[in-house]
Structure formats: structure tokens, C-alpha cells
Write a protein that holds these residues in place. Structure first.
Motif, PDB file in Angstrom:
ATOM      1  N   GLN A 201      22.178 -36.186 -12.710  1.00 59.42           N
ATOM      2  CA  GLN A 201      21.544 -35.520 -11.947  1.00 59.42           C
ATOM      3  C   GLN A 201      21.800 -35.338 -10.594  1.00 59.42           C
ATOM      4  O   GLN A 201      21.500 -34.612  -9.557  1.00 59.42           O
ATOM      5  CB  GLN A 201      20.015 -35.866 -11.807  1.00 59.42           C
ATOM      6  CG  GLN A 201      19.182 -35.743 -13.408  1.00 59.42           C
ATOM      7  CD  GLN A 201      17.854 -36.148 -13.181  1.00 59.42           C
ATOM      8  OE1 GLN A 201      17.162 -35.744 -12.179  1.00 59.42           O
ATOM      9  NE2 GLN A 201      17.212 -36.872 -13.999  1.00 59.42           N
ATOM     10  N   PHE A 202      23.047 -36.093 -10.262  1.00 55.40           N
ATOM     11  CA  PHE A 202      23.542 -36.180  -8.589  1.00 55.40           C
ATOM     12  C   PHE A 202      23.938 -34.850  -8.320  1.00 55.40           C
ATOM     13  O   PHE A 202      23.302 -34.436  -7.131  1.00 55.40           O
ATOM     14  CB  PHE A 202      24.572 -37.204  -8.600  1.00 55.40           C
ATOM     15  CG  PHE A 202      25.194 -37.763  -7.282  1.00 55.40           C
ATOM     16  CD1 PHE A 202      24.405 -38.882  -6.978  1.00 55.40           C
ATOM     17  CD2 PHE A 202      26.001 -36.852  -6.616  1.00 55.40           C
ATOM     18  CE1 PHE A 202      25.000 -39.121  -5.443  1.00 55.40           C
ATOM     19  CE2 PHE A 202      26.435 -37.503  -5.248  1.00 55.40           C
ATOM     20  CZ  PHE A 202      25.790 -38.328  -4.690  1.00 55.40           C
ATOM     21  N   GLN A 208      24.754 -29.693  -4.693  1.00 60.67           N
ATOM     22  CA  GLN A 208      25.054 -28.698  -5.679  1.00 60.67           C
ATOM     23  C   GLN A 208      25.928 -27.563  -5.226  1.00 60.67           C
ATOM     24  O   GLN A 208      26.585 -26.925  -6.080  1.00 60.67           O
ATOM     25  CB  GLN A 208      23.705 -27.690  -5.964  1.00 60.67           C
ATOM     26  CG  GLN A 208      23.065 -27.029  -4.585  1.00 60.67           C
ATOM     27  CD  GLN A 208      22.274 -27.892  -3.816  1.00 60.67           C
ATOM     28  OE1 GLN A 208      22.118 -29.011  -3.671  1.00 60.67           O
ATOM     29  NE2 GLN A 208      21.651 -27.127  -2.928  1.00 60.67           N
ATOM     30  N   ASP A 209      26.459 -27.546  -4.056  1.00 60.25           N
ATOM     31  CA  ASP A 209      27.597 -26.607  -3.497  1.00 60.25           C
ATOM     32  C   ASP A 209      28.876 -27.442  -3.270  1.00 60.25           C
ATOM     33  O   ASP A 209      29.690 -26.960  -2.608  1.00 60.25           O
ATOM     34  CB  ASP A 209      26.913 -25.927  -2.211  1.00 60.25           C
ATOM     35  CG  ASP A 209      26.750 -27.190  -0.857  1.00 60.25           C
ATOM     36  OD1 ASP A 209      26.442 -28.340  -1.388  1.00 60.25           O
ATOM     37  OD2 ASP A 209      26.545 -26.778   0.282  1.00 60.25           O
ATOM     38  N   ASP A 252      18.746 -27.842   1.094  1.00 64.44           N
ATOM     39  CA  ASP A 252      18.429 -29.304   0.886  1.00 64.44           C
ATOM     40  C   ASP A 252      17.306 -29.300  -0.450  1.00 64.44           C
ATOM     41  O   ASP A 252      16.502 -28.677  -0.172  1.00 64.44           O
ATOM     42  CB  ASP A 252      17.840 -29.946   2.145  1.00 64.44           C
ATOM     43  CG  ASP A 252      18.298 -31.229   2.078  1.00 64.44           C
ATOM     44  OD1 ASP A 252      17.933 -31.921   1.187  1.00 64.44           O
ATOM     45  OD2 ASP A 252      18.522 -31.843   3.109  1.00 64.44           O
ATOM     46  N   ARG A 253      17.682 -30.157  -1.441  1.00 69.14           N
ATOM     47  CA  ARG A 253      16.822 -30.306  -2.279  1.00 69.14           C
ATOM     48  C   ARG A 253      16.273 -31.940  -2.396  1.00 69.14           C
ATOM     49  O   ARG A 253      15.621 -32.255  -3.353  1.00 69.14           O
ATOM     50  CB  ARG A 253      17.469 -30.126  -3.698  1.00 69.14           C
ATOM     51  CG  ARG A 253      17.854 -28.623  -3.792  1.00 69.14           C
ATOM     52  CD  ARG A 253      18.521 -28.390  -5.448  1.00 69.14           C
ATOM     53  NE  ARG A 253      18.917 -27.041  -5.284  1.00 69.14           N
ATOM     54  CZ  ARG A 253      19.669 -26.647  -6.423  1.00 69.14           C
ATOM     55  NH1 ARG A 253      20.296 -27.206  -7.354  1.00 69.14           N
ATOM     56  NH2 ARG A 253      20.095 -25.347  -6.499  1.00 69.14           N
ATOM     57  N   MET A 254      16.599 -32.411  -1.280  1.00 72.86           N
ATOM     58  CA  MET A 254      15.952 -34.028  -1.256  1.00 72.86           C
ATOM     59  C   MET A 254      15.372 -33.901  -0.069  1.00 72.86           C
ATOM     60  O   MET A 254      14.167 -34.955  -0.217  1.00 72.86           O
ATOM     61  CB  MET A 254      17.353 -34.802  -0.865  1.00 72.86           C
ATOM     62  CG  MET A 254      18.305 -34.866  -1.786  1.00 72.86           C
ATOM     63  SD  MET A 254      18.024 -35.601  -3.168  1.00 72.86           S
ATOM     64  CE  MET A 254      17.438 -37.220  -2.893  1.00 72.86           C
ATOM     65  N   ILE A 255      15.107 -33.222   0.953  1.00 73.89           N
ATOM     66  CA  ILE A 255      14.249 -33.000   2.052  1.00 73.89           C
ATOM     67  C   ILE A 255      13.616 -31.718   2.009  1.00 73.89           C
ATOM     68  O   ILE A 255      14.241 -30.905   1.739  1.00 73.89           O
ATOM     69  CB  ILE A 255      14.915 -33.525   3.398  1.00 73.89           C
ATOM     70  CG1 ILE A 255      15.536 -34.762   3.489  1.00 73.89           C
ATOM     71  CG2 ILE A 255      13.847 -33.154   4.612  1.00 73.89           C
ATOM     72  CD1 ILE A 255      16.447 -34.890   4.636  1.00 73.89           C
TER      73      ILE A 255
END
Length: 301
Positions: A201-202, A208-209, A252-255
């Protein structure tokens, strides 16, 4: 020797023309000998003067060179780059050559990620090593680290936050990063309580870019973080003491997407926004280096 030979014959002799001629002849010899000794002295002195002049010119040239070198060094900065969770110092590999090419000294620290105190101490040692003036640049959790490491540190002149968490005193990473809301199986915990991102999933969640091959390498070298760090509280913030710059990663998909603009506003930062994943230093290195270089210029004004 010349004085002893010439002293007596150089007196005037009136009683004998032969003696006078002898005296004149002797005086002539003395004169030639004296002049012969005098000319080498003149020549020697001339050489000394020329050498002295040359040395003086060399000193002027050296001084000019030193001045020019001083002008170059006066505009250079030390830049310490601080990674976050699930990354390491190599995540700055595309940014470092740009900063060094601009004449700055760069260190990308390797955080142990065992405790916030250890991480802060690691950055402080790096700052002590290079001295001042130093800019601290933090990505993600690295924002916590530079906020604490720079507090009351006379060598640090500016802070740059790259898609980073920016705490106030008493806040912890868990206040901004809720692991319970992440996708199931996204984080894997080892036997010692260190968290890894699931390598499957990393790419989609963290980078992702970034092309898939590069993302796979990043997943392989990720540094796991001790889960207990999430509960550690931050100390007095250095962003209340220093000028700040901030990069907002719009994708950003982490924050949480609205958190980063709020951080930038809270610290009154000079801000840029990029259509980036959580790792803009990998996907947008030129823009990130440009922001850091702007901070280097701005913090010396």
C-alpha cells in the motif's frame, strides 16, 4: 680588506713624483675596488626592492582572494534536512544537489525514530557540528523534531516545513495523526512495537505521484517508527521565535488535507502549494529546493 689596502696610499705625497704617481695609481685601484664592491650592493638592493614589491603585490592579491572568499562564504548557509516516519535521509537525494550547487552545506540526518527526545538530540548534534547560520527543514513528523530542536538555539536562523506537522507546546503526533482511521492492514507492527507501512500500500497512500519502481525502493528502505512516539508531547515551539516557510501538499493522503494550510497560517509562514503526494521532495524536488533557497535568502536579510 679594501680599507686596509687603501688607507695609507691615499695620503698626499709631495716629495717625490714617483711616489705621487704610485699614490695616484694606488688610489685609482682603490677607487675601482670600492666601486666594484658598491655596484653589487646596488644590484643586490635593487633585487631586494623588486622582491619586496613582488611580495607586496602577492599579499595584496592574497588579501583580495581572501576578501572574495569571504564574500562567497558570507552568503552560504548550513541546511539540515530532517525526514519523517517511514522515510530516511535518502528521501532528500534529489534536493541535496540543488542546494549544494547553490553553495550551501547540507546534512540529511538519519533519525533513530525510537523516541522524540532521541530524534531532537540527533538534530541538535547536527546543528552543533555545522554551527551557524543553519536552516532546519522538516518533513511530516520532522516538523515536530525541528520545532523542538531549534528552540532557543542561536545557530538556527529559519525553519522550513515540508508537508509537515507543526505542533504547539503540549501537542503530540496523535493529535494530528489517528492511526485508527487508516486503511486496515496499512500499518504493520513488529515485535518491538515499531510501525511499518505495508509495502503493498506504500505507493498508493504515501507516494502516489512517484513512479512505481522508485516507490518500491522507498518502501524497502523505510525506517519504522516506535509507536510510543505518537503519544509524546512537544515542548516550547521554535516557530514562535524564528521566520518560517511552509509547503502544502495538496494531494497528501497521510495528513488531513485541511490541516497543512492551517499549520501554515498558524505560524505565519511564507507558503507555497504543490499538487503533490506526501513526499514532494521526491516528486517535486526543484520546487522544494526553491523554497529552501528562498528561506536561505530571507533569513539573512
Amino acid at each position: 680588506i679594501i680599507i686596509n689596502i687603501c688607507k695609507e696610499p691615499c695620503m698626499t705625497i709631495q716629495n717625490s713624483s714617483n711616489m705621487n704617481r704610485c699614490a695616484i695609481f694606488t688610489n685609482a685601484i682603490c677607487g675601482v675596488m670600492l666601486l666594484g664592491g658598491f655596484f653589487p650592493i646596488i644590484s643586490s638592493n635593487s633585487s631586494i626592492l623588486q622582491a619586496s614589491s613582488s611580495q607586496s603585490d602577492d599579499r595584496v592579491s592574497d588579501n583580495n582572494t581572501a576578501t572574495n572568499q569571504g564574500n562567497v562564504s558570507s552568503s552560504s548557509m548550513n541546511i539540515v534536512l530532517v525526514h519523517g516516519f517511514w522515510a530516511d535521509g535518502s528521501s532528500w537525494s534529489k534536493v541535496i544537489p540543488i542546494l549544494e550547487g547553490a553553495g550551501h552545506r547540507v546534512i540529511a540526518v538519519q533519525l533513530p525514530l525510537h523516541s522524540m527526545a532521541d530524534d531532537v538530540a540527533t538534530v541538535k548534534r547536527a546543528v552543533d557540528l555545522v554551527g551557524g547560520p543553519t536552516i532546519l527543514v522538516g518533513h511530516s513528523y520532522g516538523g515536530f523534531v525541528i520545532t523542538n530542536a531549534a528552540y532557543n538555539n542561536p545557530n538556527v536562523t529559519a525553519l522550513v516545513y515540508i508537508g509537515a506537522l507543526v505542533p504547539d507546546e503540549g501537542q503530540s503526533p496523535s493529535d494530528f495523526f489517528d492511526v485508527t482511521k487508516l486503511l486496515k492492514g496499512f500499518l504493520i507492527t513488529d515485535s518491538a512495537g515499531f510501525l511499518y507501512i505495508n509495502s503493498t500500500q506504500f505507493h498508493d497512500m504515501f507516494a502516489q505521484d512517484v513512479n512505481s519502481t522508485e516507490a518500491s525502493i522507498m518502501a524497502a528502505v523505510q525506517k519504522p517508527a516506535k509507536q510510543s512516539i505518537l503519544a509524546e508531547k512537544s515542548g516550547p515551539p521554535a516557530w514562535k521565535q524564528l521566520p518560517t516557510w511552509y509547503e502544502v501538499s495538496e494531494n497528501d493522503r497521510m495528513i488531513p488535507p485541511d490541516a497543512e494550510p492551517q499549520f501554515a497560517k498558524q505560524i505565519n509562514a511564507t507558503t507555497i502549494s504543490l499538487s503533490s503526494s506526501h513526499v514532494p521532495m521526491v516528486s517535486h524536488p526543484k520546487e522544494i529546493a526553491g523554497l529552501i533557497l528562498d528561506a536561505a535568502k530571507g533569513s539573512t536579510r
